[in-house]
Design an enzyme around this catalytic site. Sequence first.
Site, PDB file in Angstrom:
ATOM      1  N   HIS A  75      -1.049  -0.951   0.915  1.00 44.88           N
ATOM      2  CA  HIS A  75       0.040  -1.935   1.042  1.00 44.88           C
ATOM      3  C   HIS A  75       1.314  -1.278   1.595  1.00 44.88           C
ATOM      4  CE1 HIS A  75      -1.994  -5.205  -1.271  1.00 44.88           C
ATOM      5  NE2 HIS A  75      -2.584  -4.185  -1.849  1.00 44.88           N
ATOM      6  N   ASN A 148      -2.625 -10.946  -4.707  1.00 41.56           N
ATOM      7  CA  ASN A 148      -2.986 -11.004  -3.292  1.00 41.56           C
ATOM      8  C   ASN A 148      -3.060 -12.454  -2.828  1.00 41.56           C
ATOM      9  OD1 ASN A 148      -3.236  -8.217  -2.936  1.00 41.56           O
ATOM     10  ND2 ASN A 148      -5.429  -8.208  -3.328  1.00 41.56           N
TER      11      ASN A 148
END
Length: 710
Positions: A75, A148
């Site tokens: 990420h 997510n």
Amino acid sequence: MNKKEPKGTAKSKQLKNFEVDGSGQPLTTRQGLKVNDTNNSLKAGERGPTIIEDFLLREKIHNFDHERIPERIVHARGSGAHGYFELYESMEEYSKAGIFTDTSRKTPVFVRFSTVAGSKGSTDLARDVRGFAVKFYTEEGTWDLVGNNMPIFFIQDAMKFPDLIHSVKPEPNNEIPQAASAHDTFYDFVSLTTETLHNHIWVMSDRGIPRSFRMMEGFGIHTFRLINKKGEAHFVKFHWKPKLGVHSVTWDEAVKISGADSDFHRRDLWNAIESGQYPEWELGIQVVPEKDEHKFDFDLLDPTKLIPEEMVPVKLIGKMVLNRNPENFFAETEQVAFLPGNIVPGIDFTNDPLLQGRLFSYRDTQLSRLGSHNFHQIPINRPVSEVHNNQRDGHMQMEIPKGQTAYFPNTLGGGCPYLSKVSEGGFESYQERIDAHKIRTRSSSFSDHFSQPALFYRSLAEWEKSHVADAYAFELGKCNHDPIKERMLWLISKIDTDLGKTVAKKIGMKVPKSIEKPINQAIGADASIKDHQPGDKKNYLDSSSALSQANTVFDGIATRQIAFLVGDGFEMKSFDKMKKALEKDNAVVKLIAPHGGKVMCDQNMEHDVDASIMTTESVLFDAVFIPGGKKSIEALSKDSKFSKFVKEAYKHCKAIAVHNEGKEFLDKTGLADYNNDKAIIVDGGTEKFIRAIARHRNWDRMPATMEIAV
Ligand code: HDD
């Protein structure tokens, strides 16, 4: 969308005291010394050597030398925004958390969206999962919901996370490819680890290439617990539902956007907030009473499974609005540290083995990323509730804790800081009874790896299914090793026989009859085989409408980017009518012309050009309008990029409107017969065009788009 919301609500307490604003101020050193030359180092003579005494040079270069911190292990690429969360009605039946009981609160939040695999500078449009991490600065302490844009995860146990990530990251020998899962090591891993197949098919679907962060759902993924005042627990799954609906781009667009504007999602979020079009999501919960824990055909602790909304409906309990861009990317978006372990009374964990591992990993990683265990003192990470404890010292201590004592119990400090009873808000872990052997294995209730990928695929519209097949074919087409591709084809065909055959045909291979044995051999240790091999596919639900983007929200055009293709002499009447109608509904109109600067309409008025055709691309827009005007159309016809622009919009199933001579231009592009195309509007009213844009795309056009070569 709420245009009336004041731009940038009150800044959160944890940031306000740390802001530094240099406007109108003299340049100083870090010691506050005013500087009168920051361009030349101190030298022995004009052409002589630099003198070591030069503390100004040393300080400036020293800071520069240390400007970077390690990017996130995963990420790394992300964008953040501030906002707030409001509750619709008290959820005290389920939770005692202030954020779920007090409807008068406006809880500040900071959200960071991200891709997973790419480095910090990689493209926004990679096919990937998107991170959706929310930090709630609640009055009882900070709660982080680190989720997510997909409701399930690739793996079931945190122990496998390094393997998953090492397989998808660039290969270690040559650091290729960047921000892409389409390579051998990833498919080697996926094809040997069938628990990944559910999350994987979501990534192969349009969810892997969102149109905007603002048009993505978010999910907490794990089953958590809500605890009420009486100490009773309910299982809960968290959902974020975007007010704008869930929309995606096509893969062809994603590839081209990556070249045309690799900051596409970052820019989109920033611009929407700057223009007062604040993105909104509603928070939903699926609640399961403790007694129903074993009622399902899957295990609630298995993070590769979702609870279909048909089985447990999502109750919308509040909304989140993002209404302020960060002042400084590094200080806020880069330094924000999310920890799934940050919870507040009223919310608790479950034994999901993936969640349990995350509770360790996130705190740990901040040490190498932010450099000190005092990272909670960085402004963006400070809670809004007061912090008092006996933890002391260490690198980068920013506070000056007062008093003689730093231990508990004490009398010298008056017993402070003191403990809080549960009734006073003291945190108490949920007292789950556990009577078990210490054992390193996976529960057999986790072994169903095919039922939910199959449910997902069955739930998709035909156009979504064809995108999935294309995505598998693209990804496997990029792999070099046939045995890996064969294993994948076999697994895909176990999800859906026809899908397996379609993908096989596209990559010029055949679905093998069985490859169970090679998988077992590769996994190795006999004892673990039963834990990793999938059980039989079940069908406990034919389809779930919430899983398809065909059933999302299509009710507005706010923030949609509309390209007006204009040359000098364009027809002002149709232009003006269309522009006003689109802007009334909060769409963004951009003038694309053969040149930069100004463009003249047929009423001899000058209009600012937003981009010359040379500097922009069709894929950056949601729809195209070509007003009439003979001279204008002649000018557009001289540059073939305009024709390419329109053909691409057509290929990507976007709405196109033309007026008067605009139709001649459309005809010259040689597109297929468009008379029955509901998203191509010739001399039609503005309403029709607006409705077509709100539908996002006309997927019915798809077969015809195959013939378009752009
Ligand atoms: Fe993770 C970052 C989401 C499993 C270890 N993860 C990270 C971020 C998101 C997620 C959104 C970025 C946060 C930000 O914007 O700063 N991760 C998830 C989800 C998971 C998940 C939804 C499963 C349901 N993660 C997971 C596991 C592990 C990690 C199982 C390790 C055992 N994740 C990390 C990390 C990161 C991270 C290495 C990198 C940077 C950071 O934590 O702060 O610790």
